[in-house]
Design a protein around this motif. Structure first.
Motif, PDB file in Angstrom:
ATOM      1  N   ASN A 124       0.831  -1.208   0.000  1.00 50.75           N
ATOM      2  CA  ASN A 124       0.000   0.000   0.000  1.00 50.75           C
ATOM      3  C   ASN A 124       0.861   1.252   0.000  1.00 50.75           C
ATOM      4  N   LYS A 126       0.816   3.769  -1.604  1.00 53.68           N
ATOM      5  CA  LYS A 126       0.093   5.032  -1.804  1.00 53.68           C
ATOM      6  C   LYS A 126      -0.099   5.796  -0.497  1.00 53.68           C
ATOM      7  N   LYS A 148       7.123   1.946  -4.890  1.00 59.85           N
ATOM      8  CA  LYS A 148       5.874   1.192  -5.074  1.00 59.85           C
ATOM      9  C   LYS A 148       5.819  -0.115  -4.302  1.00 59.85           C
ATOM     10  N   GLU A 186      -7.507  10.007   1.276  1.00 62.22           N
ATOM     11  CA  GLU A 186      -7.913   9.140   0.164  1.00 62.22           C
ATOM     12  C   GLU A 186      -9.433   9.002   0.130  1.00 62.22           C
TER      13      GLU A 186
END
Length: 192
Positions: A124, A126, A148, A186
């Motif tokens: 994750n 992000k 990433k 998010e």
């Protein structure tokens, strides 16, 4: 709510039938009321009873399946933290005790001056930013150069000695909780 500042390392004495017993000689943990939340390797668990030097928790299948609790054995060393109170310093970051994923230790590099660099896998990324907050086994840490699939944290000697990081090795599994603020951002963006 927790801060990710570990108070003690405990030792698992029993893990069976959704019961987890942890030995700790730290009086802070023996003097808290049943029903109080305690972070065990970053997992928020409810204290069910204290017996001698053991603190005991009933653990749900959800907690077992989503965390490294499933890997515990007798004598596993675990990080312990009591919940934050209005009188405590918020010297870490806001930690809920809700594990987002189990991650693997990719590498540990001992550097000069009693510093360590730990590299972890991430599904994750992000939720990670350079110099942002992340919780690993309940420890509040700062991320370095996330990409990433992985991220790195620097661990100072004080943190290393106070936590179960001293027992980790490449391939060890750890609990990861990402900063709650990134998850709220998010959600806000996705809902609008």
């Amino acid at each position: 709510m927790f801060t990710g500042i570990i108070k003690n390392i405990g030792v698992v004495t029993r893990i069976q039938d959704n019961l987890l017993s942890i030995n700790t000689e730290n009086k802070v943990f023996k003097n808290i009321d049943t029903g109080t939340s305690v972070a065990v390797d970053g997992v928020c668990l409810t204290l069910t009873y204290v017996e001698s030097d053991n603190i005991n928790f009933q653990i749900s299948n959800e907690s077992i399946n989503r965390s490294i609790i499933k890997n515990y054995k007798i004598d596993s060393c675990v990080n312990l933290e009591t919940p934050v109170t209005p009188n405590d310093f918020l010297s870490g970051h806001v930690v809920q005790g809700h594990v987002d994923e189990v991650s693997n230790v990719i590498d540990i590099i001992e550097q000069e001056n009693n510093l360590w660099e730990f590299k972890f896998s991430s599904n994750n990324s992000k939720y990670l930013v350079d110099k942002g907050s992340v919780t690993v086994n309940g420890v509040s840490l700062t991320t370095n150069n996330p990409n990433k699939s992985e991220f790195t944290v620097a661990v100072i000697e004080e943190t290393y000695k106070r936590t179960n990081f001293q027992y980790l090795e490449p391939g060890s599994q750890v609990n990861i909780e990402y900063d709650i603020l990134s998850k709220y951002v998010e959600r806000f963006i996705n809902d609008n």
